[in-house]
Design an enzyme around this catalytic site. Structure first.
Site, mmCIF file in Angstrom:
data_model
loop_
_atom_site.group_PDB
_atom_site.id
_atom_site.type_symbol
_atom_site.label_atom_id
_atom_site.label_comp_id
_atom_site.label_asym_id
_atom_site.label_seq_id
_atom_site.Cartn_x
_atom_site.Cartn_y
_atom_site.Cartn_z
ATOM 1 N N LYS A 206 43.130 51.258 45.885
ATOM 2 C CA LYS A 206 44.706 50.643 45.858
ATOM 3 C C LYS A 206 45.557 51.573 46.453
ATOM 4 O O LYS A 206 45.812 52.851 46.170
ATOM 5 C CB LYS A 206 45.104 50.538 44.318
ATOM 6 C CG LYS A 206 46.275 50.024 44.187
ATOM 7 C CD LYS A 206 46.499 49.709 42.634
ATOM 8 C CE LYS A 206 48.121 49.200 42.481
ATOM 9 N NZ LYS A 206 48.389 49.005 41.053
ATOM 10 N N ARG A 216 56.613 43.636 40.733
ATOM 11 C CA ARG A 216 57.359 44.592 39.818
ATOM 12 C C ARG A 216 58.478 43.970 39.439
ATOM 13 O O ARG A 216 58.959 44.124 38.161
ATOM 14 C CB ARG A 216 57.782 45.920 40.558
ATOM 15 C CG ARG A 216 56.671 46.634 41.128
ATOM 16 C CD ARG A 216 56.759 47.962 41.920
ATOM 17 N NE ARG A 216 55.444 48.590 42.378
ATOM 18 C CZ ARG A 216 55.427 49.669 43.302
ATOM 19 N NH1 ARG A 216 56.700 50.274 43.638
ATOM 20 N NH2 ARG A 216 54.491 50.101 43.460
ATOM 21 N N LYS A 229 54.865 55.725 44.115
ATOM 22 C CA LYS A 229 53.572 55.895 43.305
ATOM 23 C C LYS A 229 52.550 56.659 44.451
ATOM 24 O O LYS A 229 51.342 56.594 44.224
ATOM 25 C CB LYS A 229 53.085 54.487 42.977
ATOM 26 C CG LYS A 229 53.840 53.913 41.709
ATOM 27 C CD LYS A 229 53.121 52.689 41.279
ATOM 28 C CE LYS A 229 54.060 52.068 40.237
ATOM 29 N NZ LYS A 229 53.424 50.719 39.282
ATOM 30 N N GLU A 245 36.631 56.888 47.256
ATOM 31 C CA GLU A 245 37.165 56.227 45.909
ATOM 32 C C GLU A 245 35.992 55.206 45.455
ATOM 33 O O GLU A 245 35.815 55.229 44.220
ATOM 34 C CB GLU A 245 38.570 55.522 46.195
ATOM 35 C CG GLU A 245 39.701 56.381 46.227
ATOM 36 C CD GLU A 245 39.996 57.047 45.124
ATOM 37 O OE1 GLU A 245 39.474 56.786 43.971
ATOM 38 O OE2 GLU A 245 41.021 57.884 45.254
ATOM 39 N N LYS A 260 43.100 46.595 47.569
ATOM 40 C CA LYS A 260 44.547 45.972 47.325
ATOM 41 C C LYS A 260 45.613 46.739 48.166
ATOM 42 O O LYS A 260 45.422 48.128 47.966
ATOM 43 C CB LYS A 260 44.884 46.101 45.883
ATOM 44 C CG LYS A 260 46.162 45.634 45.308
ATOM 45 C CD LYS A 260 46.209 45.667 43.963
ATOM 46 C CE LYS A 260 47.738 45.478 43.690
ATOM 47 N NZ LYS A 260 47.887 45.929 42.388
ATOM 48 N N SER A 286 51.602 40.024 45.814
ATOM 49 C CA SER A 286 52.757 39.305 45.674
ATOM 50 C C SER A 286 53.681 39.130 47.068
ATOM 51 O O SER A 286 54.064 38.311 47.309
ATOM 52 C CB SER A 286 53.669 39.665 44.451
ATOM 53 O OG SER A 286 53.898 41.264 44.744
ATOM 54 N N TYR A 325 48.036 34.616 44.023
ATOM 55 C CA TYR A 325 48.905 33.424 43.451
ATOM 56 C C TYR A 325 48.744 32.040 43.809
ATOM 57 O O TYR A 325 49.407 31.245 43.153
ATOM 58 C CB TYR A 325 50.272 34.191 43.541
ATOM 59 C CG TYR A 325 50.481 35.610 42.899
ATOM 60 C CD1 TYR A 325 50.340 35.821 41.667
ATOM 61 C CD2 TYR A 325 50.439 36.648 43.761
ATOM 62 C CE1 TYR A 325 50.491 36.924 41.075
ATOM 63 C CE2 TYR A 325 50.455 37.860 43.367
ATOM 64 C CZ TYR A 325 50.514 37.996 41.886
ATOM 65 O OH TYR A 325 50.519 39.301 41.628
HETATM 66 N N1 LIG Z 1 49.464 48.667 37.843
HETATM 67 C C1 LIG Z 1 50.209 48.006 38.467
HETATM 68 C C2 LIG Z 1 49.959 46.931 39.232
HETATM 69 N N2 LIG Z 1 49.032 45.857 39.225
HETATM 70 C C3 LIG Z 1 48.844 44.939 40.166
HETATM 71 C C4 LIG Z 1 50.024 45.335 40.976
HETATM 72 C C5 LIG Z 1 50.632 44.430 41.950
HETATM 73 C C6 LIG Z 1 50.152 43.189 42.301
HETATM 74 C C7 LIG Z 1 50.999 42.452 43.424
HETATM 75 O O1 LIG Z 1 51.771 42.758 43.966
HETATM 76 O O2 LIG Z 1 50.884 41.065 43.384
HETATM 77 C C8 LIG Z 1 50.880 46.452 40.593
HETATM 78 C C9 LIG Z 1 52.053 47.005 41.484
HETATM 79 C C10 LIG Z 1 52.048 48.365 41.338
HETATM 80 O O3 LIG Z 1 50.974 49.218 41.427
HETATM 81 O O4 LIG Z 1 53.146 48.872 41.265
HETATM 82 MG MG LIG Z 2 39.517 56.846 42.132
#
Ligand SMILES: NCc1[nH]cc(CCC(=O)O)c1CC(=O)O
Ligand SMILES: [Mg+2]
Length: 337
Positions: A206, A216, A229, A245, A260, A286, A325
């Protein structure tokens, strides 16, 4: 090749030959897309009979638990295999330590129980493990005085969160927090509590992405989040590190892994599939959804065709499925044929 002449020389070989008719294109198609390849993310909110549209995600709403059950039922009828749940936790239930994640009656658990009571095994329920929907600071874990997200202390809370979701009936636990070691810790706890068949789909690779903005908003953490993050999510520049990972998460007990975001990271999904050969999922996030919707709204493309092409591309890259989505819309298009 053992032939004397190149096997692909024109005009003996004309690659357009098999493309000439629809039936022939159907015959040689290498990959397929079906509703069973789709995982539909849904946002849960408090109340009853509530549909709360999300401004930055046109066409996507937060639903109260009753609405979530109805959406899940619709998805199951169309052959969608699984839904993914995310809670929009009320501000007053958020805290520095995200303790609401451990509440057996939190919004998430109530939604899981309601769906399972109504639909049983007609559809899978995947639940996100991370503290961002519950923390007052919007980070995925516990922070120290400097705002640094603590790894091992966070993992302890995530284990509790995962057990809480499993007890409510979650089918697939999906840790999205990117702490080191959380897959092993969660797997051990699930085994110890008898949840042998509760799966883990790890958000293994991720990235610290700019494509998460609308999400968010959806879970209500965008106004709260200070900083970024990057100290736990991956650097978009790195590919080899994604394989490390994934290797670690497999060793720790992940049943499947996720990459992701989706479209800008198809190379990662393909490398993971080729290297490890386990079920790989991609999250078309998203911001990717919003991009397609903006394109369609601007009259710059055929929305339906863009959606189906995008999803098919994940299948070609080797993904077993896609979190999107657009899942319901795509499933309807696929049903129409
Ligand atoms: N644990 C957070 C989480 N789980 C899924 C998404 C993002 C999903 C999306 O943008 O559709 C995020 C956002 C982030 O890491 O800030
Ligand atoms: Mg890991």
């Amino acid at each position: 090749m053992t032939h004397n002449s190149p096997p692909t020389a024109y005009p003996a070989t004309r690659l357009r030959r098999t493309r000439a008719t629809r039936w022939s294109r159907d015959m040689v198609r290498e990959t397929s897309l079906s509703p069973a390849n789709l995982i539909w993310p849904l946002f849960v909110t408090e109340g009853e009979g509530v549909e709360d549209p999300i401004g930055s995600l046109p066409g996507v709403s937060r639903w109260s638990v009753d609405g979530i059950v109805a959406r899940a039922s619709e998805a199951a009828d169309l052959g969608i295999a699984c839904i993914a749940l995310f809670p929009n936790t009320q501000a007053e239930r958020r805290s520095q330590d995200g303790a609401e994640a451990l509440n057996p009656d939190n919004l998430m658990c109530r939604a899981i129980r309601a769906i399972k009571a109504e639909l049983g095994d007609q559809i899978g329920v995947l639940t996100d493990v991370a503290l961002d929907p519950y923390t007052a600071h919007g980070q995925d874990g516990l922070v120290d005085d400097e705002g640094y997200v603590l790894n091992d202390a966070t993992v302890e809370v995530l284990v509790g969160q995962a057990l809480n979701q499993a007890a409510a009936g979650a089918d697939i636990i999906a840790p999205s927090d990117m702490m080191d070691g959380r897959i092993g810790a969660i797997r051990a706890a699930l085994e110890a509590h008898g949840y042998h068949n509760v799966q883990i789909m790890s958000y293994a690779a991720k990235y610290a992405s700019a494509f998460y903005g609308p999400f968010r908003d959806a879970v209500g953490s965008s106004g709260l989040l200070k900083g970024d993050k990057k100290s736990y999510q991956m650097d978009p520049a790195n590919g080899d590190e994604a394989l490390r990972e994934v290797a670690m998460d497999i060793a720790e007990g992940a049943d499947s892994v996720m990459v992701k975001p989706g479209m800008p990271y198809l190379d990662i999904a393909a490398r993971v599939k080729q290297t490890f050969g386990l079920p790989v999922y991609a999250y078309m996030v998203s911001g990717e959804y919003a991009m397609i919707e903006a394109m369609a709204a601007a009259g710059a493309g055929d929305r339906d065709a863009v959606v189906l092409e995008s999803l098919l591309a994940f299948r070609r890259a080797g993904c077993s499925g896609i979190l999107t989505y657009h899942a319901l819309h795509a499933a309807k298009l696929l049903a129409r044929g």
